[in-house]
Motif scaffolding. Structure first.
Motif, mmCIF file in Angstrom:
data_model
loop_
_atom_site.group_PDB
_atom_site.id
_atom_site.type_symbol
_atom_site.label_atom_id
_atom_site.label_comp_id
_atom_site.label_asym_id
_atom_site.label_seq_id
_atom_site.Cartn_x
_atom_site.Cartn_y
_atom_site.Cartn_z
ATOM 1 N N ASN A 385 0.816 -1.216 0.000
ATOM 2 C CA ASN A 385 0.000 0.000 0.000
ATOM 3 C C ASN A 385 0.848 1.264 0.000
ATOM 4 O O ASN A 385 0.391 2.331 0.417
ATOM 5 C CB ASN A 385 -0.941 0.003 1.214
ATOM 6 C CG ASN A 385 -0.189 0.227 2.520
ATOM 7 O OD1 ASN A 385 0.990 -0.096 2.631
ATOM 8 N ND2 ASN A 385 -0.876 0.770 3.509
ATOM 9 N N GLU A 386 2.061 1.161 -0.499
ATOM 10 C CA GLU A 386 2.980 2.297 -0.448
ATOM 11 C C GLU A 386 2.419 3.507 -1.189
ATOM 12 O O GLU A 386 2.502 4.645 -0.707
ATOM 13 C CB GLU A 386 4.343 1.906 -1.041
ATOM 14 C CG GLU A 386 5.390 3.004 -0.923
ATOM 15 C CD GLU A 386 6.753 2.564 -1.437
ATOM 16 O OE1 GLU A 386 7.635 3.432 -1.556
ATOM 17 O OE2 GLU A 386 6.922 1.353 -1.723
ATOM 18 N N ASP A 387 1.820 3.286 -2.367
ATOM 19 C CA ASP A 387 1.274 4.406 -3.137
ATOM 20 C C ASP A 387 0.146 5.098 -2.372
ATOM 21 O O ASP A 387 0.055 6.332 -2.358
ATOM 22 C CB ASP A 387 0.757 3.917 -4.490
ATOM 23 C CG ASP A 387 1.882 3.525 -5.435
ATOM 24 O OD1 ASP A 387 3.028 3.908 -5.159
ATOM 25 O OD2 ASP A 387 1.602 2.833 -6.433
ATOM 26 N N LEU A 388 -0.705 4.298 -1.723
ATOM 27 C CA LEU A 388 -1.815 4.871 -0.970
ATOM 28 C C LEU A 388 -1.324 5.628 0.249
ATOM 29 O O LEU A 388 -1.833 6.707 0.576
ATOM 30 C CB LEU A 388 -2.795 3.768 -0.556
ATOM 31 C CG LEU A 388 -3.593 3.123 -1.691
ATOM 32 C CD1 LEU A 388 -4.393 1.945 -1.176
ATOM 33 C CD2 LEU A 388 -4.515 4.143 -2.343
ATOM 34 N N GLU A 389 -0.339 5.071 0.940
ATOM 35 C CA GLU A 389 0.209 5.752 2.120
ATOM 36 C C GLU A 389 0.859 7.081 1.725
ATOM 37 O O GLU A 389 0.721 8.084 2.427
ATOM 38 C CB GLU A 389 1.222 4.858 2.830
ATOM 39 C CG GLU A 389 0.614 3.628 3.511
ATOM 40 C CD GLU A 389 -0.201 3.976 4.754
ATOM 41 O OE1 GLU A 389 -0.435 5.163 5.029
ATOM 42 O OE2 GLU A 389 -0.618 3.043 5.451
ATOM 43 N N ASN A 390 1.562 7.076 0.606
ATOM 44 C CA ASN A 390 2.196 8.308 0.150
ATOM 45 C C ASN A 390 1.157 9.362 -0.218
ATOM 46 O O ASN A 390 1.331 10.557 0.046
ATOM 47 C CB ASN A 390 3.108 8.025 -1.046
ATOM 48 C CG ASN A 390 4.362 7.265 -0.652
ATOM 49 O OD1 ASN A 390 4.780 7.295 0.509
ATOM 50 N ND2 ASN A 390 4.955 6.554 -1.604
ATOM 51 N N TRP A 391 0.069 8.903 -0.844
ATOM 52 C CA TRP A 391 -0.966 9.839 -1.278
ATOM 53 C C TRP A 391 -1.691 10.436 -0.069
ATOM 54 O O TRP A 391 -1.732 11.648 0.117
ATOM 55 C CB TRP A 391 -1.953 9.121 -2.201
ATOM 56 C CG TRP A 391 -3.098 9.979 -2.657
ATOM 57 C CD1 TRP A 391 -4.308 10.131 -2.036
ATOM 58 C CD2 TRP A 391 -3.157 10.817 -3.808
ATOM 59 N NE1 TRP A 391 -5.125 10.988 -2.729
ATOM 60 C CE2 TRP A 391 -4.433 11.427 -3.827
ATOM 61 C CE3 TRP A 391 -2.258 11.093 -4.846
ATOM 62 C CZ2 TRP A 391 -4.839 12.304 -4.836
ATOM 63 C CZ3 TRP A 391 -2.658 11.969 -5.853
ATOM 64 C CH2 TRP A 391 -3.934 12.567 -5.840
ATOM 65 N N TYR A 392 -2.276 9.573 0.778
ATOM 66 C CA TYR A 392 -3.077 10.061 1.898
ATOM 67 C C TYR A 392 -2.225 10.542 3.071
ATOM 68 O O TYR A 392 -2.717 11.256 3.941
ATOM 69 C CB TYR A 392 -4.045 8.972 2.364
ATOM 70 C CG TYR A 392 -5.109 8.658 1.341
ATOM 71 C CD1 TYR A 392 -6.119 9.572 1.054
ATOM 72 C CD2 TYR A 392 -5.099 7.452 0.641
ATOM 73 C CE1 TYR A 392 -7.088 9.287 0.106
ATOM 74 C CE2 TYR A 392 -6.060 7.162 -0.307
ATOM 75 C CZ TYR A 392 -7.055 8.085 -0.580
ATOM 76 O OH TYR A 392 -8.013 7.810 -1.521
ATOM 77 N N GLY A 393 -0.949 10.161 3.089
ATOM 78 C CA GLY A 393 -0.057 10.640 4.134
ATOM 79 C C GLY A 393 0.523 12.010 3.839
ATOM 80 O O GLY A 393 1.223 12.584 4.679
ATOM 81 N N ASN A 394 0.231 12.542 2.653
ATOM 82 C CA ASN A 394 0.714 13.881 2.298
ATOM 83 C C ASN A 394 0.162 14.912 3.283
ATOM 84 O O ASN A 394 -1.014 14.880 3.648
ATOM 85 C CB ASN A 394 0.262 14.222 0.875
ATOM 86 C CG ASN A 394 0.903 15.491 0.361
ATOM 87 O OD1 ASN A 394 0.693 16.565 0.893
ATOM 88 N ND2 ASN A 394 1.696 15.342 -0.694
ATOM 89 N N SER A 395 1.010 15.830 3.719
ATOM 90 C CA SER A 395 0.621 16.811 4.729
ATOM 91 C C SER A 395 -0.545 17.688 4.279
ATOM 92 O O SER A 395 -1.240 18.281 5.108
ATOM 93 C CB SER A 395 1.821 17.685 5.101
ATOM 94 O OG SER A 395 2.325 18.362 3.963
#
Length: 443
Positions: A385-395
């Protein structure tokens, strides 16, 4: 002067963070669950019935608080009739006759209880259990994506179409008005019907935006607590407590909002197939759906979703805890300022959803508080889920991740008489970074 300025900035930063946290999950200066909710309904004696409700209600009828009503069999409010229920009235669903109450298209229910005098729908068994009686069905003439008009008989499958001849729903009237449900409790509903599955606590099919749905609690339901098919539905201050199936299920092109509402799951009462707090679908069978119409869209704001577990890690290892939110193909969800605490993982996308910008812009999580979840956002059958974490983890999304147990996270959830599920601000240590310890056990 410089020191004073620094102190002022620190004060403003701390104050801003505190108020930012207070805005997440269910909100209110006071605990709005007080007085009208009941988290131990099996201990309440509602008395014995004095009147029977059966058959079709074909003329305007008023139920009074001075009577206790036995709901017997499948009761329909038909012929553009209005059923009015006084505050404090008790309606008891009969176990033997699989009682249910259906408000047919064109008819209305006015069930407007009070905070100190709610309207109660419950079971007539001495030892009450989930699925003791059917539940409440409200049918309107707002749009649905199903071809033609739908019917409850076809929805549940193999129900007696003759008995349910007054169960059609759907039309073109977004402002359809099916009445009022306010300060209402629905307990132990969701009866299982042979070859037809489970009824729901409250089924809203093609209900329009003029219908008022506030302060409704569905507890110990064997089916879904709330199921919404089509229509344009606004749910505010509603509670699902320990349902066997989903707490809130949206489907068939509904354009709905869910605000300041609560779902509490127990690892020990969910169905074998698992169940979610929020399930967002656009169809069950795509061959019966008109894709020229809008797909399902749900806006969920200030929602609190909790797994009530004393040993979350053990319950997850035993497979008793599933995801909190499930988003199906062609459905849209905008979730804002909400709390998801204690799930495995927090969110799951159907595997038909491709992870690209177009799809992710239809599924939004903003100002969220993800707490103590065994993983955050995944695609079904995909552990990466790296792509999802990067997307929704964006500040830019202002999502917060934490790892605290429920007693530290919420004000007073162990109080059986007056639980308080608002965030306990002063004990939360939050970060915009994803907690590295919050990984799925099956990674």
């Amino acid at each position: 002067m410089k020191n004073f300025t620094k102190i002022l900035w620190v004060f403003l930063l701390i104050t801003g963070n505190i108020f930012g946290q207070q805005e997440k999950g269910i909100t209110g200066t006071d605990n709005w669950l007080h007085n009208w909710t009941e988290f131990k309904p099996n201990t309440v004696d509602y008395g014995e019935p004095t009147q029977i409700l059966a058959g079709n209600i074909t003329k305007d009828t008023k139920l009074s608080k001075r009577n206790i009503y036995l709901l017997s069999g499948n009761v329909f409010v038909t012929d553009s009739t209005t059923l009015t229920i006084e505050p404090g009235t008790v309606i008891i669903g009969d176990y033997e006759s699989k009682a249910s109450l259906t408000i047919s298209k064109g008819s209305k229910i006015i069930a407007e209880g009070l905070e100190t005098d709610p309207i109660i729908f419950t079971s007539n068994r001495s030892v009450k259990r989930a699925g003791d009686w059917g539940g409440i069905i409200i049918l309107g003439d707002a749009p649905t994506t199903k071809f033609g008009s739908g019917s409850v008989a076809s929805f549940y499958g193999k129900l007696n179409a003759t008995i349910f001849e007054n169960s059609n729903y759907g039309g073109e009237n977004l402002a359809s008005n099916s009445g009022v449900l306010k300060y209402v409790r629905i307990e132990y509903a969701g009866k299982r019907i042979k070859n037809a599955g489970y009824f729901n606590g409250l089924l809203l099919a093609s209900v329009g935006n003029e219908t008022i749905l506030e302060n409704i609690m569905v507890s110990h339901c064997a089916g879904n607590s709330f199921e919404i098919l089509g229509g344009e539905v606004y749910l505010n201050k509603v509670v699902s407590y320990k349902a066997n199936s989903n707490d809130f299920k949206f489907n068939y092109g509904t354009q709905s909002s869910l605000s300041n509402s609560l779902a509490i799951r127990s690892p020990y009462v969910s169905s074998r197939n698992g169940a979610r707090c929020l399930q967002i679908n656009s169809y069950d069978n795509k061959d019966e759906v008109d894709f020229t119409k809008k797909g399902t869209l749900v806006v969920a704001k200030n929602i609190t979703l909790i797994t009530d577990s004393d040993n979350l890690k053990s319950d997850i290892q035993q497979g008793l805890v599933k995801e909190a939110v499930y988003v199906g193909h062609n459905a849209s969800l905008e979730m804002i300022k909400s709390v998801i605490s204690g799930f495995n993982p927090a969110v799951l996308f159907e595997d038909k959803i491709r992870v690209n910008q177009e799809n992710l812009e239809k599924i939004k999580f903003t100002d969220m508080y993800f707490n103590n979840c065994n993983g955050n956002i995944f695609v079904e059958n995909n552990m990466n889920n790296e792509d999802l974490e990067n997307w929704y983890g964006n500040s830019a999304f202002f999502n917060v991740y934490s790892k605290s147990n429920n007693s530290e996270t919420f004000i007073d959830l162990k109080n059986q008489r007056k639980p308080d599920y608002r965030l306990r601000i002063n004990k939360i240590i939050a970060s915009n970074e994803v907690d590295p310890d919050l990984k799925r056990l099956d990674d």
